[in-house]
Design a protein around this motif. Structure first.
Motif, PDB file in Angstrom:
ATOM      1  N   ALA A 417     -28.187   5.236   4.562  1.00  0.00           N
ATOM      2  CA  ALA A 417     -28.819   4.177   5.351  1.00  0.00           C
ATOM      3  C   ALA A 417     -30.233   3.909   4.852  1.00  0.00           C
ATOM      4  O   ALA A 417     -30.689   2.757   4.826  1.00  0.00           O
ATOM      5  N   ILE A 418     -30.928   4.961   4.458  1.00  0.00           N
ATOM      6  CA  ILE A 418     -32.286   4.785   3.904  1.00  0.00           C
ATOM      7  C   ILE A 418     -32.205   4.224   2.493  1.00  0.00           C
ATOM      8  O   ILE A 418     -33.001   3.355   2.101  1.00  0.00           O
ATOM      9  N   ASN A 419     -31.221   4.699   1.725  1.00  0.00           N
ATOM     10  CA  ASN A 419     -31.079   4.194   0.362  1.00  0.00           C
ATOM     11  C   ASN A 419     -30.774   2.703   0.340  1.00  0.00           C
ATOM     12  O   ASN A 419     -31.132   2.001  -0.614  1.00  0.00           O
ATOM     13  N   ALA A 420     -30.106   2.181   1.386  1.00  0.00           N
ATOM     14  CA  ALA A 420     -29.820   0.745   1.446  1.00  0.00           C
ATOM     15  C   ALA A 420     -31.114  -0.061   1.465  1.00  0.00           C
ATOM     16  O   ALA A 420     -31.192  -1.159   0.881  1.00  0.00           O
ATOM     17  N   LEU A 421     -32.160   0.472   2.098  1.00  0.00           N
ATOM     18  CA  LEU A 421     -33.442  -0.231   2.147  1.00  0.00           C
ATOM     19  C   LEU A 421     -34.113  -0.243   0.774  1.00  0.00           C
ATOM     20  O   LEU A 421     -34.759  -1.230   0.399  1.00  0.00           O
ATOM     21  N   HIS A 422     -33.983   0.866   0.030  1.00  0.00           N
ATOM     22  CA  HIS A 422     -34.473   0.851  -1.353  1.00  0.00           C
ATOM     23  C   HIS A 422     -33.740  -0.218  -2.156  1.00  0.00           C
ATOM     24  O   HIS A 422     -34.347  -0.912  -2.990  1.00  0.00           O
ATOM     25  N   ARG A 423     -32.432  -0.357  -1.927  1.00  0.00           N
ATOM     26  CA  ARG A 423     -31.658  -1.365  -2.648  1.00  0.00           C
ATOM     27  C   ARG A 423     -32.136  -2.766  -2.280  1.00  0.00           C
ATOM     28  O   ARG A 423     -32.280  -3.631  -3.149  1.00  0.00           O
ATOM     29  N   TYR A 424     -32.379  -3.011  -0.987  1.00  0.00           N
ATOM     30  CA  TYR A 424     -32.871  -4.324  -0.576  1.00  0.00           C
ATOM     31  C   TYR A 424     -34.155  -4.675  -1.309  1.00  0.00           C
ATOM     32  O   TYR A 424     -34.331  -5.795  -1.798  1.00  0.00           O
ATOM     33  N   ARG A 425     -35.070  -3.713  -1.355  1.00  0.00           N
ATOM     34  CA  ARG A 425     -36.373  -3.995  -1.951  1.00  0.00           C
ATOM     35  C   ARG A 425     -36.227  -4.348  -3.426  1.00  0.00           C
ATOM     36  O   ARG A 425     -36.980  -5.166  -3.962  1.00  0.00           O
TER      37      ARG A 425
END
Length: 518
Positions: A417-425
């Protein structure tokens, strides 16, 4: 036999009729509330009601507060039509009742409506209808006012004849006769209301059928729950059609008088019950009460919706504004589905003297590596600066394992779930002028953790990652909003040049700049 309205609930149950036994597992997934199962053996049926509690949050406080907060903004947002579990509520007079409210109320009341109308069909109140019939004068035994008037005025049919004491009269005279009839104002009113119910059911059924057809055209198997919804609505429509076909309504074609009401309609046996059901259908649903069974959103959907509404409330309060969110948010009603309108249409704009902030729900960004759909997007707009995005993903998932605690210092969302935010960025790119830029500067995964269980969070790596990397996680529940409030307060206080720094610079890019190559 084991039966339930939701076909998905009993997918893993196997029946052994010879042994009079059913066996298997029942998985409620993310559904919370009451569940009634029917166990049938021969002609006997046992109704068993159980209650399902959430594993990640407190049922009596956090879950009920989530439900109340969402329903307080828009009642229908918290409701679903067909789920394995249900809550209890009541009908209230509201201005924004939806088809979902109406159909849920009808489902609760249609058995009583059916019994009431059928009772009226078997025990109807009849009225006397006076009709003019022509009768031979020699067969008249008693002259009523109609006959006397015909004699005086010389009306009637056939040849003239003499009547002692009356003179010349027609041989066939008009006479008034009273006959019993079912064509009463009460029955006209009931038929009109049933016809209106049938018309509305037809509209809803057409919508559900179209949704089912679109799913089938897509090549995949039709969802079992959608099929069950279509069959249930079709069954309701057939039931109302059968009522309209009863002999009670055979010769009724006229509407009732405008504003009609009578003691028979309001309190007659069968009539009063049918009238009450029909009036209930004009109301909306409240999640508070004990009168009706209603399905609500799965807890993960409820949590995501609440996160958006609560973030919006916090932002409005921080920026010195306040508003009735029910007037700001656009809600889409499609048959028996009610949702926040998708994408840009649910954007709420908040303004302060220094910054304009757009708060969007379920926006999406198309890119070379696919579609990116964060739950909540905060777009900071400052004069002379490109738009800067801060993303929030609401995740109703919690990892409290010893390994996770050891790694991060407290419970939190799964690492993906946190890694998804890195992907968004990294993946979200927008065009500005003639160049492409990455607008996302920070992001946080919101996860359900109570205030008492969050005592270790301030010193955890999840919090540290927010400060140093710009990406991390924050606990968020109705009784634990302070961490998100503090973080948003800090973001709103940053100048655009400070907010624009996403985290530690890339080594190669920093070296390139140090050599004056940019």
């Amino acid at each position: 036999m084991l039966a339930h309205r939701d076909p998905l609930l009993l997918n893993s149950i196997d029946s052994y009729p010879e042994d009079l036994m059913c066996a298997g597992s029942v998985n409620f997934g993310r559904q919370v509330g009451l569940c009634t199962l029917e166990v049938g053996v021969g002609h006997e049926t046992l109704r068993l009601t159980i209650e399902i509690f959430p594993a990640k949050i407190d049922y009596a406080t956090d879950y009920q507060n989530l439900l109340s907060d969402v329903a307080g903004t828009s009642r229908a947002l918290a409701l679903e039509y067909l789920r394995a579990t249900y809550q209890t509520g009541e009908a209230r007079d509201v201005r924004d009742a939806t088809s979902l409210d109406w159909l849920t109320l009808l489902r609760n009341e249609i058995s009583l409506l059916d019994r009431s109308i059928r009772y009226v069909n078997e025990h109807p109140h009849r009225a006397l209808s006076r009709e003019i019939d022509y009768v031979r004068a020699d067969r008249i035994k008693r002259a009523d006012a109609t006959i006397r008037d015909a004699i005086v005025r010389g009306r009637g049919r056939g040849p003239w004849t003499k009547l002692p004491g009356a003179g010349r009269i027609r041989s066939i005279l008009p006479a008034s006769r009273s006959r019993e009839t079912l064509d009463t104002a009460e029955h006209r009113w009931l038929r009109l209301q049933l016809a209106l119910i049938h018309d509305r059911l037809s509209d809803i059924h057409a919508t559900v059928s179209a949704e089912l057809e679109r799913t089938r055209r897509g090549g995949g198997a039709a969802p079992a729950r959608l099929v069950a919804e279509e069959e249930e609505v079709a069954g309701f429509s057939r039931s109302i059609s059968e009522l309209l076909a009863l002999p009670l309504f055979d010769n009724i074609t006229e509407p009732p008088p405008s504003g009609f009401a009578s003691l028979t309609l309001l309190s007659g046996i069968g009539y009063g019950e049918a009238h009450r059901v029909i009036m209930v259908l004009r109301l909306g649903l409240s999640i508070r009460g004990e009168s009706f069974d209603l399905s609500v959103m799965d807890v993960h959907g409820l949590y995501e919706t609440w996160c958006y509404l609560e973030v919006l409330r916090i932002v409005l309060a921080k920026m010195g504004g306040s508003a009735d969110l029910s007037t700001l948010l656009r809600v889409e009603e499609n048959g028996i589905r009610v949702r926040l309108a998708q994408g840009r249409r649910t954007t709420v704009t908040c303004k302060s003297p220094t910054v304009t902030l757009d708060v969007s729900y379920n926006d999406h960004y198309r890119g070379l590596t696919g579609l990116q759909k964060p739950d909540i997007a905060l777009k900071f707009r400052n004069d002379g600066w490109p738009d800067l995005l801060v993303l929030l993903d609401a995740k109703y998932r919690l990892d409290a394992s010893d390994g996770y605690r050891h790694q991060f210092g407290c419970p939190g969302p799964p690492i993906d779930a946190i890694n998804a935010l890195h992907r968004y960025r990294d993946a979200i790119v927008v065009v500005r002028g003639e160049s492409k830029t990455r607008p996302v500067v920070k992001g946080a995964a919101l996860f359900p953790l109570s205030s008492a269980a969050s005592s270790e969070f301030p010193n955890s790596k999840l919090r540290e990652a927010l400060e140093s990397l710009g990406i991390g996680a924050l606990p968020f529940l109705p009784g634990n909003v302070q961490h998100v409030e503090d973080w948003l307060d800090g973001l709103l206080s940053l100048a655009p040049e400070d907010l624009a720094v996403p985290g530690p610079p890339f080594a190669g890019l920093a070296e390139r700049r140090s050599r004056g190559l940019e």
